[in-house]
Design a protein around this motif. Structure first.
Motif, PDB file in Angstrom:
ATOM      1  N   ASN A 162       0.833  -1.210   0.000  1.00 61.32           N
ATOM      2  CA  ASN A 162       0.000   0.000   0.000  1.00 61.32           C
ATOM      3  C   ASN A 162       0.866   1.258   0.000  1.00 61.32           C
ATOM      4  N   TYR A 166       0.306   3.821  -2.912  1.00 62.70           N
ATOM      5  CA  TYR A 166      -0.273   5.139  -2.651  1.00 62.70           C
ATOM      6  C   TYR A 166       0.803   6.171  -2.307  1.00 62.70           C
ATOM      7  N   ASP A 197       4.904   6.351   4.356  1.00 63.20           N
ATOM      8  CA  ASP A 197       5.079   6.725   2.948  1.00 63.20           C
ATOM      9  C   ASP A 197       5.042   8.238   2.798  1.00 63.20           C
ATOM     10  N   SER A 222      -7.776   2.842  -6.626  1.00 63.24           N
ATOM     11  CA  SER A 222      -7.463   1.527  -6.063  1.00 63.24           C
ATOM     12  C   SER A 222      -7.518   0.458  -7.155  1.00 63.24           C
ATOM     13  N   THR A 228      -7.753  -4.827  -4.253  1.00 62.23           N
ATOM     14  CA  THR A 228      -9.009  -5.562  -4.084  1.00 62.23           C
ATOM     15  C   THR A 228      -9.905  -4.897  -3.038  1.00 62.23           C
ATOM     16  N   GLY A 229      -9.344  -3.976  -2.256  1.00 64.92           N
ATOM     17  CA  GLY A 229     -10.122  -3.354  -1.180  1.00 64.92           C
ATOM     18  C   GLY A 229     -10.217  -4.237   0.056  1.00 64.92           C
ATOM     19  N   LEU A 232      -6.481  -4.211   3.990  1.00 62.96           N
ATOM     20  CA  LEU A 232      -6.450  -3.745   5.381  1.00 62.96           C
ATOM     21  C   LEU A 232      -7.443  -4.502   6.261  1.00 62.96           C
TER      22      LEU A 232
HETATM   23  P1  ADP Z   1      -6.790  -1.659  -1.729  1.00 58.05           P
HETATM   24  O1  ADP Z   1      -6.723  -2.987  -2.338  1.00 58.05           O
HETATM   25  O2  ADP Z   1      -7.839  -0.780  -2.323  1.00 58.05           O
HETATM   26  O3  ADP Z   1      -5.459  -0.992  -1.618  1.00 58.05           O
HETATM   27  P2  ADP Z   1      -6.771  -1.845   1.210  1.00 58.05           P
HETATM   28  O4  ADP Z   1      -7.741  -2.540   2.112  1.00 58.05           O
HETATM   29  O5  ADP Z   1      -5.359  -2.298   1.255  1.00 58.05           O
HETATM   30  O6  ADP Z   1      -7.373  -1.972  -0.248  1.00 58.05           O
HETATM   31  O7  ADP Z   1      -6.834  -0.290   1.512  1.00 58.05           O
HETATM   32  C1  ADP Z   1      -8.096   0.351   1.559  1.00 58.05           C
HETATM   33  C2  ADP Z   1      -7.979   1.786   1.094  1.00 58.05           C
HETATM   34  O8  ADP Z   1      -7.185   2.538   2.021  1.00 58.05           O
HETATM   35  C3  ADP Z   1      -7.275   1.958  -0.248  1.00 58.05           C
HETATM   36  O9  ADP Z   1      -8.173   1.819  -1.317  1.00 58.05           O
HETATM   37  C4  ADP Z   1      -6.743   3.383  -0.135  1.00 58.05           C
HETATM   38  O10 ADP Z   1      -7.761   4.288  -0.501  1.00 58.05           O
HETATM   39  C5  ADP Z   1      -6.467   3.548   1.354  1.00 58.05           C
HETATM   40  N1  ADP Z   1      -5.027   3.388   1.683  1.00 58.05           N
HETATM   41  C6  ADP Z   1      -4.421   2.272   2.135  1.00 58.05           C
HETATM   42  N2  ADP Z   1      -3.122   2.487   2.373  1.00 58.05           N
HETATM   43  C7  ADP Z   1      -2.878   3.775   2.051  1.00 58.05           C
HETATM   44  C8  ADP Z   1      -1.714   4.622   2.072  1.00 58.05           C
HETATM   45  N3  ADP Z   1      -0.522   4.163   2.460  1.00 58.05           N
HETATM   46  N4  ADP Z   1      -1.862   5.926   1.665  1.00 58.05           N
HETATM   47  C9  ADP Z   1      -3.066   6.399   1.274  1.00 58.05           C
HETATM   48  N5  ADP Z   1      -4.195   5.650   1.239  1.00 58.05           N
HETATM   49  C10 ADP Z   1      -4.110   4.362   1.617  1.00 58.05           C
END
Ligand code: ADP
Length: 265
Positions: A162, A166, A197, A222, A228-229, A232
């Motif tokens: 991530n 991002y 980051d 994303s 995949t959302g 996290l």
């Molecule tokens: P994805 O597969 O969409 O990355 P995650 O569950 O890993 O799904 O993350 C959910 C959402 O959290 C992401 O779609 C993004 O919008 C936000 N996100 C996660 N990590 C970061 C980051 N390091 N910086 C900014 N936004 C983040």
């Protein structure tokens, strides 16, 4: 301003005096409505690439049949869409597995620094594509926690992936491992893993929802980045299983830090 939200069974004080208890959210997830929403979300997430695939198969059988250039382009898109479906199914399986495991506390001793170095090695080529440097800051000696090695590797992979995805273009991702003699939130010794980051940061109202399944700040972005959302959501369950805490600090325009505290005894 830096905004902080903590995910864990204990309600935490936020910078602005708001108290959130994530236990309530876990209880909510058990209700029928959330299950139904989940099934609807999964169906939608699978249906979208499937519709694209079927459409391109039709085009390849018809209009694009004798056009080699169009054929190559469409096959490329089909490969990407099929890859998206495969990742989604893999993440759904991981999610269901970690949810199932959550009751059993893992006991294997895991060397977290070795896990992190390995994950950083695997992801270095991905980071290089965006000219991002991933640095590890931590003790030279092994840092051991009781845990499940494969799951902790998944946590590290999801967070570092991530940060790269991002983190924008160029710049740095810092992976830091710190041993803490006494961590009040865990009432004992702990190990802290933080991933920082230099991306755009996350608006505060999104932060408490980031660990919900399929919750995305920017769905289009994303998807473009192959997300995949679920990353996290998987992290949350693994951290809960380890009786740990997840904390997110983010400053708009400067970047984000995802911090995990794990009990080390
Ligand atoms: P994805 O597969 O969409 O990355 P995650 O569950 O890993 O799904 O993350 C959910 C959402 O959290 C992401 O779609 C993004 O919008 C936000 N996100 C996660 N990590 C970061 C980051 N390091 N910086 C900014 N936004 C983040």
């Amino acid at each position: 301003t830096t905004w902080t939200v903590t995910v864990g069974p204990v309600p935490m004080q936020l910078g602005l005096g708001v108290v959130l208890s994530f236990e309530d959210m876990t209880a909510m997830e058990e209700t029928g409505q959330i299950r139904r929403d989940f099934v609807a979300n999964v169906s939608h997430e699978l249906r979208t690439p499937l519709t694209a695939l079927l459409g391109f198969v039709e085009t390849l059988k018809g209009a694009a049949r004798d056009d080699a250039k169009a054929r190559d382009r469409f096959l490329g898109i089909m490969e990407r869409e099929a890859g998206r479906m495969a990742r989604l199914v893999d993440d759904l399986l991981s999610l269901s597995r970690v949810e199932q495991d959550e009751r059993v506390r893992p006991r294997e001793l895991v060397d977290l620094s070795a896990v992190l170095l390995q994950v950083i090695n695997v992801l270095a080529p991905v980071a290089a594509q965006s000219e991002i440097e991933v640095d590890f800051v931590g003790p030279e000696s092994p840092v051991q926690v009781p845990g499940d090695a494969a799951q902790l590797q998944q946590v590290a992979t999801n967070l570092i992936e991530n940060a790269i995805k991002y983190g924008g273009h160029g710049g740095r991702v810092e992976v830091r491992l710190t041993e803490i003699g006494h961590e009040p939130a865990l009432r004992g010794p702990a190990v802290q893993l933080s991933v920082t980051d230099e991306g755009d940061g996350i608006e505060p109202h999104h932060i408490p929802r980031l660990t919900e399944r399929f919750y995305r700040v920017d769905s289009h972005r994303s998807r473009e980045l192959g997300g995949t959302g679920l990353g996290l959501a998987i992290v949350k369950h693994i951290v809960n299983r380890h009786r740990g805490r997840l904390r997110v600090d983010s400053t708009l325009g400067e970047g984000s830090t995802f911090r995990i505290l794990l009990p080390s005894n």
